[in-house]
Design a protein around this motif. Structure first.
Motif, PDB file in Angstrom:
ATOM      1  N   UNK A 177     -10.962  42.852  48.696  1.00  0.00           N
ATOM      2  CA  UNK A 177     -10.974  42.867  50.184  1.00  0.00           C
ATOM      3  C   UNK A 177     -11.612  41.459  50.552  1.00  0.00           C
ATOM      4  N   UNK A 178     -12.454  41.277  49.781  1.00  0.00           N
ATOM      5  CA  UNK A 178     -13.461  39.934  50.246  1.00  0.00           C
ATOM      6  C   UNK A 178     -12.440  38.695  49.523  1.00  0.00           C
ATOM      7  N   UNK A 179     -12.102  38.938  48.296  1.00  0.00           N
ATOM      8  CA  UNK A 179     -11.014  37.770  47.966  1.00  0.00           C
ATOM      9  C   UNK A 179      -9.857  37.678  48.428  1.00  0.00           C
ATOM     10  N   UNK A 180      -9.285  38.586  49.191  1.00  0.00           N
ATOM     11  CA  UNK A 180      -8.058  38.439  50.032  1.00  0.00           C
ATOM     12  C   UNK A 180      -8.422  37.707  50.967  1.00  0.00           C
ATOM     13  N   UNK A 181      -9.554  37.891  51.893  1.00  0.00           N
ATOM     14  CA  UNK A 181      -9.730  36.855  52.929  1.00  0.00           C
ATOM     15  C   UNK A 181     -10.073  35.554  52.622  1.00  0.00           C
ATOM     16  N   UNK A 182     -11.077  35.560  51.762  1.00  0.00           N
ATOM     17  CA  UNK A 182     -11.582  34.036  51.358  1.00  0.00           C
ATOM     18  C   UNK A 182     -10.481  33.107  50.749  1.00  0.00           C
ATOM     19  N   UNK A 183      -9.361  33.826  50.371  1.00  0.00           N
ATOM     20  CA  UNK A 183      -8.012  33.053  49.801  1.00  0.00           C
ATOM     21  C   UNK A 183      -7.310  32.440  50.962  1.00  0.00           C
ATOM     22  N   UNK A 184      -7.593  32.940  52.243  1.00  0.00           N
ATOM     23  CA  UNK A 184      -6.705  32.397  53.529  1.00  0.00           C
ATOM     24  C   UNK A 184      -7.391  31.030  53.938  1.00  0.00           C
ATOM     25  N   UNK A 185      -6.708  30.523  54.705  1.00  0.00           N
ATOM     26  CA  UNK A 185      -7.010  29.245  55.170  1.00  0.00           C
ATOM     27  C   UNK A 185      -8.301  29.443  56.078  1.00  0.00           C
ATOM     28  N   UNK A 186      -9.056  28.402  56.418  1.00  0.00           N
ATOM     29  CA  UNK A 186     -10.202  28.410  57.512  1.00  0.00           C
ATOM     30  C   UNK A 186      -9.760  28.859  58.535  1.00  0.00           C
ATOM     31  N   UNK A 187      -8.803  28.325  59.205  1.00  0.00           N
ATOM     32  CA  UNK A 187      -8.227  28.691  60.664  1.00  0.00           C
ATOM     33  C   UNK A 187      -7.763  29.702  60.578  1.00  0.00           C
ATOM     34  N   UNK A 188      -7.063  30.457  59.391  1.00  0.00           N
ATOM     35  CA  UNK A 188      -6.542  31.782  59.386  1.00  0.00           C
ATOM     36  C   UNK A 188      -7.644  32.846  59.454  1.00  0.00           C
ATOM     37  N   UNK A 189      -8.853  32.622  58.831  1.00  0.00           N
ATOM     38  CA  UNK A 189      -9.844  33.334  58.861  1.00  0.00           C
ATOM     39  C   UNK A 189     -10.685  33.404  60.036  1.00  0.00           C
ATOM     40  N   UNK A 190     -10.553  32.365  60.527  1.00  0.00           N
ATOM     41  CA  UNK A 190     -11.327  32.239  62.204  1.00  0.00           C
ATOM     42  C   UNK A 190     -10.465  32.897  63.195  1.00  0.00           C
ATOM     43  N   UNK A 191      -9.032  32.964  63.091  1.00  0.00           N
ATOM     44  CA  UNK A 191      -7.989  33.501  63.790  1.00  0.00           C
ATOM     45  C   UNK A 191      -8.389  35.110  63.597  1.00  0.00           C
ATOM     46  N   UNK A 192      -8.526  35.526  62.377  1.00  0.00           N
ATOM     47  CA  UNK A 192      -8.768  37.102  62.086  1.00  0.00           C
ATOM     48  C   UNK A 192     -10.032  37.464  62.599  1.00  0.00           C
ATOM     49  N   UNK A 193     -11.171  36.864  62.473  1.00  0.00           N
ATOM     50  CA  UNK A 193     -12.462  36.917  63.091  1.00  0.00           C
ATOM     51  C   UNK A 193     -12.293  37.321  64.378  1.00  0.00           C
ATOM     52  N   UNK A 194     -11.659  36.183  65.399  1.00  0.00           N
ATOM     53  CA  UNK A 194     -11.728  36.392  66.676  1.00  0.00           C
ATOM     54  C   UNK A 194     -10.661  37.634  66.971  1.00  0.00           C
ATOM     55  N   UNK A 195      -9.701  37.971  66.424  1.00  0.00           N
ATOM     56  CA  UNK A 195      -8.533  39.040  66.722  1.00  0.00           C
ATOM     57  C   UNK A 195      -9.510  40.290  66.306  1.00  0.00           C
ATOM     58  N   UNK A 196     -10.223  40.409  65.527  1.00  0.00           N
ATOM     59  CA  UNK A 196     -10.957  41.712  65.297  1.00  0.00           C
ATOM     60  C   UNK A 196     -12.067  41.855  66.365  1.00  0.00           C
ATOM     61  N   UNK A 197     -12.772  40.920  66.566  1.00  0.00           N
ATOM     62  CA  UNK A 197     -13.822  40.960  67.659  1.00  0.00           C
ATOM     63  C   UNK A 197     -13.344  41.414  68.723  1.00  0.00           C
TER      64      UNK A 197
END
Length: 240
Positions: free
Chosen positions: A131-151
């Protein structure tokens, strides 16, 4: 505009204690809640099928990012259901302007969660998992969007909608919070593994407690964002 009897009842209920439902249930609420559960499914799981009539419903994306657009759509539809189906305002989702005290509490709660994360990492460092590996393999912008979307979307769905509606229908915000908590935890454990419970459950409990005490979803969204933001650190390190 004069206040209706139902609005007056809901306003008085909102002044109750932590376990008091934010609003009183109405006759039609049960049926509307069933429709809301379908939208809730979209928020958390995305489209029920990857393709429909030759159209890629995941917009050509894979992994967690493929559900971002659907989470936003589902959250907006939930809000629309509340406004035009339930005939209730955004305050019934706890969406109101946060006070300076709400923001202070959010940062204080974040500090407590981070303190626990530090202690937990000393006691039992979290093992790498898919799970963590899947997220950290994404781009920084992609992870940031994921965090905002989840929040934003997860708080609308889990705390604003599910917790508050169950609390009203079952006449106890404690029960609504408990059921919503279990449903929130389950997929996280599946995705991140059992170690998530030891390292991250405290953060989830903080979100639930914060919402019960402060009753402000915008501040809860901020807390959710802050709790998830540290995943950006291993993401950036992976790009070095």
């Amino acid at each position: 505009m004069s206040e209706t009897t139902e609005e007056r009842i809901d306003r008085h209920a909102a002044r109750g204690g932590i376990g008091t439902p934010t609003f009183e249930p109405r006759t039609r609420d049960g049926w509307i809640f069933l429709a809301g559960l379908l939208l809730f499914w979209v928020v958390y799981n995305g489209p029920p099928v990857p393709e429909l009539a030759g159209i890629d419903l995941r917009l050509g994306m894979a992994g967690p990012a493929s559900s971002n657009a659907w989470k936003w759509l589902g959250a907006l539809l939930l809000i629309a259901l509340v406004l035009w189906g339930e005939r209730r305002g955004l305050a019934s989702l706890l969406i109101t302007k946060p006070t300076s005290k709400d923001i202070e509490w959010a940062f204080s709660a974040f500090g407590g969660v981070m303190a626990w994360s530090w202690i937990a990492s000393l006691v039992a460092p979290q093992e790498e998992n898919s799970g963590v590996a899947t997220i950290t393999s994404m781009s920084i912008a992609g992870v940031l969007l994921l965090i905002v979307t989840a929040a934003v979307t997860e708080e609308v769905a889990f705390r604003g909608y599910l917790q508050e509606r169950l609390g009203s229908l079952l006449h106890s915000r404690w029960i609504g919070a408990a059921v919503s908590l279990v449903i929130f935890i389950a997929p996280h454990v599946v995705f991140f593994g059992p170690s998530w419970l030891f390292h991250q459950l405290v953060g989830t409990l903080a979100l639930v407690a914060f919402t019960l005490i402060r009753r402000n979803l915008v501040a809860t969204m901020l807390l959710h964002f802050l709790i998830n933001a540290p995943i950006l650190i291993p993401t950036m390190l992976a790009k070095l």
